[in-house]
Motif scaffolding. Structure first.
Motif, PDB file in Angstrom:
ATOM      1  N   MET A  19       0.852  -1.200   0.000  1.00 30.97           N
ATOM      2  CA  MET A  19       0.000   0.000   0.000  1.00 30.97           C
ATOM      3  C   MET A  19       0.896   1.262   0.000  1.00 30.97           C
ATOM      4  SD  MET A  19      -2.866   1.120   2.840  1.00 30.97           S
ATOM      5  CE  MET A  19      -1.776   0.805   4.205  1.00 30.97           C
ATOM      6  N   THR A  20       0.682   2.130  -0.974  1.00 30.86           N
ATOM      7  CA  THR A  20       1.458   3.366  -1.011  1.00 30.86           C
ATOM      8  C   THR A  20       0.839   4.399  -0.062  1.00 30.86           C
ATOM      9  OG1 THR A  20       0.094   4.311  -2.737  1.00 30.86           O
ATOM     10  CG2 THR A  20       1.976   2.984  -3.467  1.00 30.86           C
ATOM     11  N   ASN A  21       1.578   5.487   0.168  1.00 29.67           N
ATOM     12  CA  ASN A  21       1.026   6.570   0.994  1.00 29.67           C
ATOM     13  C   ASN A  21      -0.263   7.109   0.383  1.00 29.67           C
ATOM     14  OD1 ASN A  21       3.063   6.327   2.751  1.00 29.67           O
ATOM     15  ND2 ASN A  21       4.230   8.116   2.028  1.00 29.67           N
ATOM     16  N   ASP A  22      -0.310   7.155  -0.952  1.00 35.37           N
ATOM     17  CA  ASP A  22      -1.516   7.636  -1.645  1.00 35.37           C
ATOM     18  C   ASP A  22      -2.713   6.718  -1.381  1.00 35.37           C
ATOM     19  OD1 ASP A  22      -0.321   9.783  -2.643  1.00 35.37           O
ATOM     20  OD2 ASP A  22      -0.377   9.176  -4.764  1.00 35.37           O
ATOM     21  N   ASP A  23      -2.459   5.399  -1.408  1.00 35.45           N
ATOM     22  CA  ASP A  23      -3.546   4.440  -1.144  1.00 35.45           C
ATOM     23  C   ASP A  23      -4.063   4.614   0.290  1.00 35.45           C
ATOM     24  OD1 ASP A  23      -3.281   3.338  -3.692  1.00 35.45           O
ATOM     25  OD2 ASP A  23      -1.723   1.946  -3.021  1.00 35.45           O
ATOM     26  N   PHE A  24      -3.113   4.755   1.233  1.00 34.14           N
ATOM     27  CA  PHE A  24      -3.516   4.975   2.628  1.00 34.14           C
ATOM     28  C   PHE A  24      -4.359   6.242   2.734  1.00 34.14           C
ATOM     29  CE2 PHE A  24      -3.026   6.999   6.737  1.00 34.14           C
ATOM     30  CZ  PHE A  24      -3.409   5.985   7.592  1.00 34.14           C
ATOM     31  N   ALA A  25      -3.882   7.317   2.078  1.00 35.07           N
ATOM     32  CA  ALA A  25      -4.596   8.605   2.153  1.00 35.07           C
ATOM     33  C   ALA A  25      -6.001   8.471   1.549  1.00 35.07           C
ATOM     34  CB  ALA A  25      -3.803   9.685   1.421  1.00 35.07           C
ATOM     35  N   GLU A  26      -6.136   7.689   0.499  1.00 30.38           N
ATOM     36  CA  GLU A  26      -7.431   7.500  -0.147  1.00 30.38           C
ATOM     37  C   GLU A  26      -8.418   6.803   0.802  1.00 30.38           C
ATOM     38  OE1 GLU A  26      -7.929   8.743  -3.221  1.00 30.38           O
ATOM     39  OE2 GLU A  26     -10.052   8.198  -2.977  1.00 30.38           O
ATOM     40  N   ILE A  27      -7.944   5.720   1.417  1.00 29.97           N
ATOM     41  CA  ILE A  27      -8.802   4.941   2.331  1.00 29.97           C
ATOM     42  C   ILE A  27      -9.141   5.801   3.559  1.00 29.97           C
ATOM     43  CG2 ILE A  27      -8.952   2.854   3.757  1.00 29.97           C
ATOM     44  CD1 ILE A  27      -6.907   1.558   1.752  1.00 29.97           C
ATOM     45  N   ALA A  28      -8.118   6.445   4.139  1.00 31.61           N
ATOM     46  CA  ALA A  28      -8.350   7.280   5.329  1.00 31.61           C
ATOM     47  C   ALA A  28      -9.284   8.440   4.990  1.00 31.61           C
ATOM     48  CB  ALA A  28      -7.019   7.800   5.867  1.00 31.61           C
ATOM     49  N   GLY A  29      -9.183   8.965   3.753  1.00 34.15           N
ATOM     50  CA  GLY A  29     -10.036  10.079   3.333  1.00 34.15           C
ATOM     51  C   GLY A  29     -11.507   9.676   3.287  1.00 34.15           C
ATOM     52  N   VAL A  30     -11.771   8.474   2.791  1.00 38.42           N
ATOM     53  CA  VAL A  30     -13.152   7.973   2.746  1.00 38.42           C
ATOM     54  C   VAL A  30     -13.713   7.839   4.168  1.00 38.42           C
ATOM     55  CG1 VAL A  30     -14.521   5.880   2.272  1.00 38.42           C
ATOM     56  CG2 VAL A  30     -12.982   6.795   0.514  1.00 38.42           C
ATOM     57  N   VAL A  31     -12.896   7.282   5.060  1.00 39.22           N
ATOM     58  CA  VAL A  31     -13.350   7.058   6.445  1.00 39.22           C
ATOM     59  C   VAL A  31     -13.643   8.405   7.118  1.00 39.22           C
ATOM     60  CG1 VAL A  31     -12.663   6.155   8.714  1.00 39.22           C
ATOM     61  CG2 VAL A  31     -12.118   4.871   6.629  1.00 39.22           C
ATOM     62  N   ARG A  82      -9.318   1.412  -6.300  1.00 38.56           N
ATOM     63  CA  ARG A  82     -10.755   1.309  -6.598  1.00 38.56           C
ATOM     64  C   ARG A  82     -11.521   2.508  -6.022  1.00 38.56           C
ATOM     65  NH1 ARG A  82     -14.907  -2.618  -6.728  1.00 38.56           N
ATOM     66  NH2 ARG A  82     -13.526  -4.044  -7.834  1.00 38.56           N
ATOM     67  N   LEU A  83     -11.185   2.889  -4.796  1.00 35.57           N
ATOM     68  CA  LEU A  83     -11.881   4.020  -4.162  1.00 35.57           C
ATOM     69  C   LEU A  83     -11.598   5.321  -4.921  1.00 35.57           C
ATOM     70  CD1 LEU A  83     -11.250   3.174  -0.389  1.00 35.57           C
ATOM     71  CD2 LEU A  83     -13.436   3.044  -1.596  1.00 35.57           C
ATOM     72  N   LYS A  84     -10.396   5.399  -5.469  1.00 36.19           N
ATOM     73  CA  LYS A  84     -10.002   6.606  -6.204  1.00 36.19           C
ATOM     74  C   LYS A  84     -10.740   6.690  -7.544  1.00 36.19           C
ATOM     75  CE  LYS A  84      -5.610   8.852  -6.654  1.00 36.19           C
ATOM     76  NZ  LYS A  84      -4.248   8.521  -6.278  1.00 36.19           N
ATOM     77  N   GLN A  85     -10.949   5.521  -8.177  1.00 32.02           N
ATOM     78  CA  GLN A  85     -11.503   5.509  -9.542  1.00 32.02           C
ATOM     79  C   GLN A  85     -12.951   5.993  -9.607  1.00 32.02           C
ATOM     80  OE1 GLN A  85     -10.706   1.471 -10.500  1.00 32.02           O
ATOM     81  NE2 GLN A  85      -8.547   1.894 -10.948  1.00 32.02           N
TER      82      GLN A  85
END
Ligand SMILES: C[S@@+](CC[C@H](N)C(=O)[O-])C[C@H]1O[C@@H](n2cnc3c(N)ncnc32)[C@H](O)[C@@H]1O
Length: 274
Positions: free
Chosen positions: A1-13, A51-54
């Motif tokens: 998981m990249t920092n961007d992926d973490f930020a995406e998931i944390a952003g949704v939460v 997926r969350l980003k797309q």
């Protein structure tokens, strides 16, 4: 998981629940999101982030939030708020307009220990036929946890945490290795899915609100927003109970500490009319 992926998931939460996940909580994603990845056919947390980003996906986002909420609870947690409520109950009852119900809200009720503790306290303090109707509303953002809470069934481990043995014997029935709340107690509590970030005006006003051990997960602006919304749900003489690590100080001037009662807050007299 990249920092961007973490930020995406944390952003949704954060957007959906207010819960802030800082970088040191990456382990939570590793330990809790496995079932979500399996359910949605995603190979890794990186794939989930992508997926969350797309595209927006309500069902997937909801599942991610469900998996990352923390549901730790126990009966009569920290004791003091429940002792204070028992002391002021007679005053709250006599302040009721004729025919009005006494209304208490457990605003992040998790698996139900908090609202059932309130129900036991009321049954034990006011007796089986209180002089006014009593409504206990129990809400949480998590649909899964509410399904569990509605069952009113607890393990031996759960009833051993905070529940006096006489309350267990009086208000629960043993079913195999578990314990079920009595029908009388179950009838006192209504469970509803509610997000504290949403408009809450439809649920009316309350004589007491328990909003405990959830603000700790929010950032300061979100705490302020939720506290202001809660203050608008309190009756003029109502009391808000927060968790041991939570406060209104520095966040809102709509609420002030109840003198000598840690974790209990009332509406500021200057703001009561606002
Ligand atoms: C640690 S539990 C606290 C349970 C109980 N109030 C207590 O003190 O024992 C926190 C609960 O807050 C809920 N929660 C988190 N964010 C929420 C939100 N935005 N709206 C409503 N409930 C939320 C979680 O699902 C979880 O059940």
């Amino acid at each position: 998981m990249t920092n961007d992926d973490f930020a995406e998931i944390a952003g949704v939460v954060r957007r959906r629940s207010g819960i802030v996940l800082t970088g040191d909580k990456a382990y939570l994603l590793e330990t809790r999101l496995g079932p979500v990845l399996a359910k949605f056919g995603l190979a890794s947390l990186g794939a989930l982030g992508q997926r969350l980003k797309q595209r927006p996906d309500d069902v997937l986002e909801r599942a991610v939030v469900e998996a990352l909420t923390t549901h730790e609870s126990s009966f009569f947690r920290d004791g003091k708020p429940f002792e204070h409520l028992a002391r002021i109950l007679p005053k709250l009852v006599s302040a009721r307009a004729p025919g009005a119900a006494l209304r208490i809200w457990s605003a992040a009720c998790s698996t139900g220990q908090e609202p059932f503790s309130i129900a036991m306290l009321i049954a034990d303090t006011l007796g089986p036929r209180p002089e006014c109707r009593v409504e206990i509303l129990a809400t949480d953002i998590s649909a899964e946890i509410l399904t569990r809470a509605r069952q009113g069934v607890f393990t031996q481990f759960e009833v051993q945490r905070g529940l006096p043995i006489r309350s267990l014997v009086k208000h629960f029935k043993q079913e195999g290795a578990k314990w079920r709340v009595s029908p009388e107690l179950a009838a006192m509590v209504r469970f509803e899915e509610r997000n504290l970030l949403n408009d809450l005006s439809a649920i009316g006003k309350f004589d007491a609100i328990f909003c405990r051990n959830v603000l700790i997960y929010f950032d300061a602006p979100t705490k302020t927003r939720v506290l202001d919304a809660l203050s608008r749900r309190l009756m003029p003489e109502g009391v808000l109970y927060l968790g041991g690590a939570e406060t209104v100080l520095g966040l809102t001037d709509r609420l002030v500490p109840v003198s000598g009662e840690r974790g209990a807050y009332g509406i500021s007299t200057q703001r009561a009319a606002a």
